[in-house]
Each structure stands twice: as structure tokens, then as C-alpha cells.
Design an enzyme around this catalytic site. Structure first.
Site, PDB file in Angstrom:
ATOM      1  N   ASP A   1      20.332   7.925  22.093  1.00 40.91           N
ATOM      2  CA  ASP A   1      21.583   7.588  21.420  1.00 40.91           C
ATOM      3  C   ASP A   1      21.691   8.386  20.123  1.00 40.91           C
ATOM      4  OD1 ASP A   1      23.892   6.139  21.471  1.00 40.91           O
ATOM      5  OD2 ASP A   1      22.967   4.191  21.089  1.00 40.91           O
TER       6      ASP A   1
ATOM      7  N   LYS B   1      23.818  10.065  24.218  1.00 39.82           N
ATOM      8  CA  LYS B   1      25.030   9.230  24.220  1.00 39.82           C
ATOM      9  C   LYS B   1      25.645   9.292  22.835  1.00 39.82           C
ATOM     10  CE  LYS B   1      24.963   4.495  24.084  1.00 39.82           C
ATOM     11  NZ  LYS B   1      25.735   4.267  22.828  1.00 39.82           N
TER      12      LYS B   1
ATOM     13  N   GLU C   1      29.303   7.791  20.501  1.00 40.36           N
ATOM     14  CA  GLU C   1      30.422   6.850  20.482  1.00 40.36           C
ATOM     15  C   GLU C   1      31.727   7.545  20.103  1.00 40.36           C
ATOM     16  OE1 GLU C   1      29.524   3.525  17.913  1.00 40.36           O
ATOM     17  OE2 GLU C   1      27.712   3.003  19.020  1.00 40.36           O
TER      18      GLU C   1
ATOM     19  N   GLU D   1      32.111  -1.094  26.236  1.00 36.19           N
ATOM     20  CA  GLU D   1      31.482  -2.252  25.589  1.00 36.19           C
ATOM     21  C   GLU D   1      32.543  -3.250  25.128  1.00 36.19           C
ATOM     22  OE1 GLU D   1      28.362  -1.366  22.817  1.00 36.19           O
ATOM     23  OE2 GLU D   1      28.226  -3.442  22.136  1.00 36.19           O
TER      24      GLU D   1
HETATM   25  O1  KIV Z   1      22.515   1.084  21.294  1.00 30.15           O
HETATM   26  C1  KIV Z   1      22.679   0.432  22.331  1.00 30.15           C
HETATM   27  O2  KIV Z   1      21.864  -0.405  22.706  1.00 30.15           O
HETATM   28  C2  KIV Z   1      23.882   0.682  23.101  1.00 30.15           C
HETATM   29  C3  KIV Z   1      24.089  -0.118  24.336  1.00 30.15           C
HETATM   30  C4  KIV Z   1      24.414  -1.514  24.016  1.00 30.15           C
HETATM   31  C5  KIV Z   1      25.106   0.485  25.228  1.00 30.15           C
HETATM   32  O3  KIV Z   1      24.659   1.501  22.741  1.00 30.15           O
END
Ligand code: KIV
Length: 276
Positions: A94, A124, A126, A193
Site C-alpha cells: 500500500d 495500491k 487511493e 470501501e
Molecule cells: O490498508 C488497508 O488495510 C486497506 C484495506 C482495508 C483495503 O486499504
């Protein structure tokens, strides 16, 4: 016999092609967060095809109140541990707040750290249209990108709290457009989400890439939970969309209390634990 995600891929890591094939075959699949070697090994053995080293580490690992403070430097060692603990799962790193918003160059530099230094297979981030140049730059550089729409926790201050997103015609329309833009830019999956399930169903129907729901109802192609929520390690009231599959906090509490009592009572170590 068609090759399923769960039955078929055993000796190598899951790829974005496997996920797309499963989605095309209407096979539902799971994603869990993971933040360390030991739990990642268990989830890999369980056959969970995708593990996300989420910026939720800010909350569940580092104890921050929001996801905003966590940094690439704090997430990188967690990514390395999860990658070392897995043989089969795709590991997604992330991108934390402030590591990609400034420019496509910044996004690429930090994604490269997660892939080169961390060993992640994908990242990932946002946001919808506002991060389009970043997604395009990453995809053009060969970085698989998972998009994240709806209640994107890095924008909690802009939202004024953790509330359902995409309610109302205009907000729903915007979210559908964002999802299409992410797919068009080359994102291989889109996390939705905390959005109304009717909206998640519509987005899932309009996209060919998989949607991954968290608080987005049953019609997403995949589902994700933070593992501490899923296994009941996080105490207190869980959000409505969480299903607790265990009471790990209770189990750990009991074990720690028993250990401490054994030490106090000179029950541990017993003769079988002692070298001579
Ligand atoms: O950081 C995280 O855990 C997330 C998930 C909830 C999709 O982005």
C-alpha cells in the site's frame, strides 16, 4: 477441467492474470492484510491468493489513530517480511499518504522501493481521477496497480469522518466514473470501501477488472478484511461489515495470563523444559 484460483495455482505466485481469469470465471476470491512473516506464512498456507501490506499498519501495527502518519520507511520492512513468508500469494504494498500524491515521479520512485527493496508484486493507491497520471505512469513502467475508491481512509479529514461514500446520484456517478478511469488507466483491480452494495454491484457490472469489496456488499468479485478484524485480535466494537472468525484476543489474553501465572507459581519451566 478449468483451473481454479484455489485448486490450480500451487507452485508459483498468483499473478494479475490468474486474478482476472478467476474473475472472468465468476470465481470469488479473498484478500487479507498481512504485516509480518509469521502470519503471512499462515495465510499463504490457507491459500489466500492476495495479501495486502495495508497502510492500516498505521493503526494495527504502529498504533496511530489514522493511516496518515505511516511512512514508506515504516511499511517497507513489513513488506519484506510478508514476501519472505509467502510462496504463493501475490503481495501488494500500500502506498502511504504523501508517497504518491505529489507527482507521477514521486509515485514511481516509491513504488520502485516497494518492488525493488520490498519484493512486492504490485502496489495500491487511493483515489480516482486525481491520481490518474500516477496510475498511468506506474502502469507504463510495468507496475501492477490496485486502485482504491469509496471510503479512502487517507482522505478522512476531507470526508469529515469515516462515513459511507457514494450515496446519492451525483456521488454514485462520480464513483462509477472514477472506477472506469482507473480501469482505463490500466489498474488490475479496484478496491471499493464502505459504499452502498447497490453501487458496488453497478461498478462490478461495469468493470471487467475485479472489484474487491470491504463494506461494499456481496456483489464484488473479491472481498478483503484487515486480518486483525477477521480473526478478532482488534478489541472493541468492529465496523458492521466485519465478520469475526475467531477470538484471537481472547486466546492470546488467556495464554499470556496462564504463562505469567505459571512463572509466578514456579510451574514454568518444568523439568522437560530444562537442559543439564
Ligand atoms: O490498508 C488497508 O488495510 C486497506 C484495506 C482495508 C483495503 O486499504
Amino acid at each position: 477441467m478449468p483451473e481454479t484460483l484455489y485448486g490450480g495455482v500451487q507452485n508459483r505466485r498468483i499473478t494479475i492474470r490468474d486474478l482476472q481469469r478467476a474473475t472472468d470465471a465468476h470465481e470469488r476470491w479473498a484478500m487479507l492484510t498481512a504485516y509480518d512473516y509469521s502470519t503471512a506464512r499462515v495465510f499463504d498456507e490457507a491459500g489466500v491468493p492476495v495479501l495486502l501490506v495495508g497502510d492500516s499498519a498505521a493503526n494495527v501495527i504502529y498504533g496511530y489513530e489514522t493511516t496518515l502518519p505511516v511512512t514508506v520507511d515504516e511499511l517497507l520492512p513489513l513488506v519484506r517480511g510478508v514476501v519472505r513468508g509467502t510462496k504463493r500469494a501475490m503481495v501488494v504494498a500500500d502506498m502511504p499518504f504523501g508517497s504518491y500524491q505529489a507527482s507521477p515521479t514521486q509515485a514511481l520512485e516509491n513504488a520502485a522501493r516497494f518492488m525493488k527493496d520490498g519484493g512486492a508484486q504490485a502496489v495500491k493507491l487511493e483515489g480516482g481521477h486525481r491520481v490518474l497520471p500516477q496510475v498511468e505512469a506506474l502502469v507504463n513502467a510495468g507496475v501492477p496497480v490496485m486502485a482504491h475508491l469509496g471510503l479512502t481512509p487517507q482522505s478522512v479529514n476531507a470526508f469529515g469522518g469515516y462515513r459511507v461514500q457514494g450515496r446519492g446520484e451525483e456521488a454514485a456517478h462520480r464513483l462509477v466514473q472514477d472506477a472506469k478511469a482507473m480501469q482505463q488507466a490500466g489498474a488490475f483491480a479496484v478496491v471499493l470501501e464502505v459504499v452502498p452494495s447497490e453501487l458496488a454491484r453497478e461498478v462490478s457490472a461495469q468493470l471487467h477488472v475485479p472489484t474487491i469489496g470491504i463494506g461494499a456488499g456481496p456483489d464484488c468479485d473479491a472481498q478483503v478484511l484487515v486480518w486483525q478484524d477477521m480473526a478478532g485480535l482488534r478489541r472493541g466494537k468492529a465496523p458492521r461489515f466485519v465478520k469475526r472468525y475467531a477470538d484471537l484476543a481472547g486466546v492470546l489474553l488467556g495464554a499470556a495470563q496462564e504463562f505469567a501465572a505459571d512463572v509466578r507459581g514456579r510451574e514454568f519451566p518444568a523439568p522437560e523444559h530444562v537442559f543439564h
